[in-house]
Design a protein around this motif. Structure first.
Motif, short mmCIF file in Angstrom:
data_model
loop_
_atom_site.label_atom_id
_atom_site.label_comp_id
_atom_site.label_asym_id
_atom_site.label_seq_id
_atom_site.Cartn_x
_atom_site.Cartn_y
_atom_site.Cartn_z
N TYR A 158 -79.14 -50.58 43.08
CA TYR A 158 -78.95 -52.02 42.93
C TYR A 158 -80.19 -52.79 43.39
O TYR A 158 -80.76 -52.51 44.45
N ALA A 201 -84.25 -59.35 30.14
CA ALA A 201 -84.43 -59.58 31.57
C ALA A 201 -85.85 -60.02 31.89
O ALA A 201 -86.08 -60.93 32.70
N THR A 213 -82.07 -54.83 26.93
CA THR A 213 -81.80 -55.48 28.22
C THR A 213 -83.08 -55.68 29.01
O THR A 213 -83.26 -56.72 29.66
N LYS A 256 -78.89 -56.19 39.27
CA LYS A 256 -79.01 -55.14 38.27
C LYS A 256 -78.48 -53.81 38.83
O LYS A 256 -78.61 -53.53 40.02
N ASP A 257 -77.88 -53.01 37.96
CA ASP A 257 -77.31 -51.72 38.33
C ASP A 257 -76.28 -51.85 39.44
O ASP A 257 -76.32 -51.10 40.43
N GLU A 312 -82.18 -56.98 42.80
CA GLU A 312 -81.97 -58.35 42.32
C GLU A 312 -83.29 -58.97 41.86
O GLU A 312 -84.36 -58.63 42.34
N ARG A 349 -74.04 -56.30 34.77
CA ARG A 349 -74.88 -57.19 35.57
C ARG A 349 -73.96 -58.06 36.44
O ARG A 349 -72.81 -58.31 36.08
#
Length: 226
Positions: free
Chosen positions: A193, A111, A107, A185-186, A195, A14
């Motif tokens: 990716y 999250a 996760t 994330k990712d 957010e 992260r």
């Protein structure tokens, strides 16, 4: 930086950026980093143990590094406390696959908790509603907005110990005057990716300073703001 152990069996990266009200990076204090990372570890351990579904010699930890002012690189890690030589190769591969799946599930729950706390703290009423997918449940805020969360979070929001861990995880809003926390994330997967943003609000600050949140959602009951 916390140095990642050599016997990692699962990891999820992260990136976290903290900004002030003017959009400038905020460098977190050492005390906040320790408190937040410790609480985050405990949250992950709780959810990982549930997802794993059995007694395990593995443990969950969080490694972090401040890349630059206001930006942290996190790694959620599962490590095997037994020396790798004790495992047959095929057994280790199976263990890694199971641990990675459990870490991914944990996760998602953590999250979702971080993402949902702000809206839940600001709403004047909330109630649970069944979702189409058994693993998830909807929480309806002010009879107007619906947020879908993992079902495991419904139980967690009624547990004061979990709520206190969340307060400590988000302590930077109180101690370091953070206005927005952006969670990437990712970060290592091209094209994947994305957010999420946790923003300061009066309701969030009240919760972080100790006001109860559990009364907002259990059993479909609501809370009237004062």
């Amino acid at each position: 930086m916390d140095t990642p152990p050599s016997n990692v069996v699962a990891r999820i990266p992260r990136v976290v950026r903290c900004l002030d009200a003017q959009g400038r990076p905020v460098s977190l204090s050492a005390a906040t980093l320790v408190r937040s990372s410790t609480a985050l570890q405990d949250l992950l351990r709780r959810t990982f143990a549930t997802a794993r579904g059995r007694a395990s010699q593995e443990r969950v930890t969080v490694a972090f590094q401040e890349q630059e002012q206001g930006e942290l690189k996190l790694e959620y890690l599962v490590v095997d406390i037994d020396p790798p030589s004790r495992w047959l190769r095929h057994r280790l591969r199976h263990q890694k696959a199971q641990a990675q799946a459990a870490l991914a599930e944990a996760t998602v729950v953590v999250a979702a908790a971080v993402d949902a706390i702000g809206p839940l703290a600001c709403a004047t009423s909330a109630r649970w509603s069944e979702a189409e997918t058994p693993a998830f449940v909807d929480v309806v805020l002010d009879d107007a907005r619906t947020v879908r969360v993992p079902r495991a979070l419904q139980t967690g929001l009624g547990d004061e110990a979990v709520l206190e861990l969340m307060r400590q995880t988000l302590r930077m809003f109180v101690d370091d005057d953070v206005d927005r926390m952006i969670i990437g994330k990712d970060p290592e997967t091209p094209g994947a990716y994305h957010e999420s943003v946790v923003a300061r609000s009066p309701g969030l600050m009240d919760f972080l300073r100790g006001q109860p949140l559990a009364s907002l959602v259990p059993g479909g009951t609501g809370r009237q703001s004062g």
